[in-house]
Scaffold this motif. Structure first.
Motif, PDB file in Angstrom:
ATOM      1  N   ALA A  19       0.832  -1.213   0.000  1.00  0.00           N
ATOM      2  CA  ALA A  19       0.000   0.000   0.000  1.00  0.00           C
ATOM      3  C   ALA A  19       0.865   1.261   0.000  1.00  0.00           C
ATOM      4  CB  ALA A  19      -0.940  -0.008   1.204  1.00  0.00           C
ATOM      5  N   ARG A  20       1.954   1.246   0.751  1.00  0.00           N
ATOM      6  CA  ARG A  20       2.855   2.411   0.763  1.00  0.00           C
ATOM      7  C   ARG A  20       3.438   2.667  -0.621  1.00  0.00           C
ATOM      8  NH1 ARG A  20       5.834   0.307   5.284  1.00  0.00           N
ATOM      9  NH2 ARG A  20       4.576   0.744   7.079  1.00  0.00           N
ATOM     10  N   ARG A  23       0.741   4.194  -2.833  1.00  0.00           N
ATOM     11  CA  ARG A  23       0.529   5.630  -2.539  1.00  0.00           C
ATOM     12  C   ARG A  23       1.664   6.465  -3.130  1.00  0.00           C
ATOM     13  NH1 ARG A  23      -1.250   3.589   2.418  1.00  0.00           N
ATOM     14  NH2 ARG A  23       0.739   4.008   3.383  1.00  0.00           N
ATOM     15  N   HIS A  24       2.888   5.972  -2.993  1.00  0.00           N
ATOM     16  CA  HIS A  24       4.043   6.690  -3.527  1.00  0.00           C
ATOM     17  C   HIS A  24       3.951   6.793  -5.052  1.00  0.00           C
ATOM     18  CE1 HIS A  24       8.165   8.086  -3.919  1.00  0.00           C
ATOM     19  NE2 HIS A  24       8.384   7.118  -4.789  1.00  0.00           N
ATOM     20  N   SER A  34      -4.253  11.803  -4.596  1.00  0.00           N
ATOM     21  CA  SER A  34      -3.985  10.753  -3.612  1.00  0.00           C
ATOM     22  C   SER A  34      -4.313   9.414  -4.261  1.00  0.00           C
ATOM     23  CB  SER A  34      -4.868  10.953  -2.379  1.00  0.00           C
ATOM     24  OG  SER A  34      -6.231  10.697  -2.708  1.00  0.00           O
ATOM     25  N   LEU A  35      -3.928   8.334  -3.621  1.00  0.00           N
ATOM     26  CA  LEU A  35      -4.254   7.009  -4.133  1.00  0.00           C
ATOM     27  C   LEU A  35      -5.770   6.843  -4.209  1.00  0.00           C
ATOM     28  CD1 LEU A  35      -3.373   4.229  -5.089  1.00  0.00           C
ATOM     29  CD2 LEU A  35      -3.292   3.518  -2.690  1.00  0.00           C
TER      30      LEU A  35
END
Length: 140
Positions: A19-20, A23-24, A34-35
């Motif tokens: 998930a990180r 998002r990146h 944003s995601l």
């Protein structure tokens, strides 16, 4: 063989890392998205257009959150609104031409990333992984 608690802890950490990275990557594609906002745009495209309430239900979000996120997409010129033929009070949200270009580029970048990260995986491993992901997401 590790115990179930250890394995579940590993799954949790690995999904959090996934998930990180997602998002990146979303921030790299467009710094103002944003995601969640990107995912909404992607869902609009995949569904052929939808109402804000449909986005709220699909993503399990409050209507006010969806309203803020779609306002960002509209301000950036990434979506267009049209009257809902089934309900004149409602509006159908769809990606604009700019939104479609952004999605196309994002899909291209994601595909390249997956191809790089999974280059060493055999076909059977990929098929199993895809099956596990489908199963995990279907049971949500």
């Amino acid at each position: 063989m590790p115990g179930r608690d250890v394995t579940l802890g590993t799954i949790q950490r690995e999904l959090t890392a996934f998930a990180r990275r997602a998002r990146h990557k979303a921030a790299q594609i467009h710094p103002d998205l944003s995601l969640v906002t990107y995912s909404m745009l992607d869902h609009m495209q995949a569904s052929g257009g939808c109402r804000g309430i449909d986005l709220a239900e699909h993503f399990l979000l409050d209507k006010s959150t969806v309203s803020r996120q779609t306002a960002v997409l509209e301000r950036l010129g990434l979506i267009v609104r049209a009257a809902d033929p089934a309900d004149r009070r409602g509006q159908i949200l769809r990606p604009s031409a700019a939104g479609l270009r952004l999605l196309e580029e994002a899909h291209r970048q994601r595909r390249e990333t997956f191809e790089e990260r999974l280059a060493d995986w055999g076909d059977e491993d990929l098929e199993r992984f895809a099956g596990y992901l489908r199963r995990y997401n279907a049971e949500g």
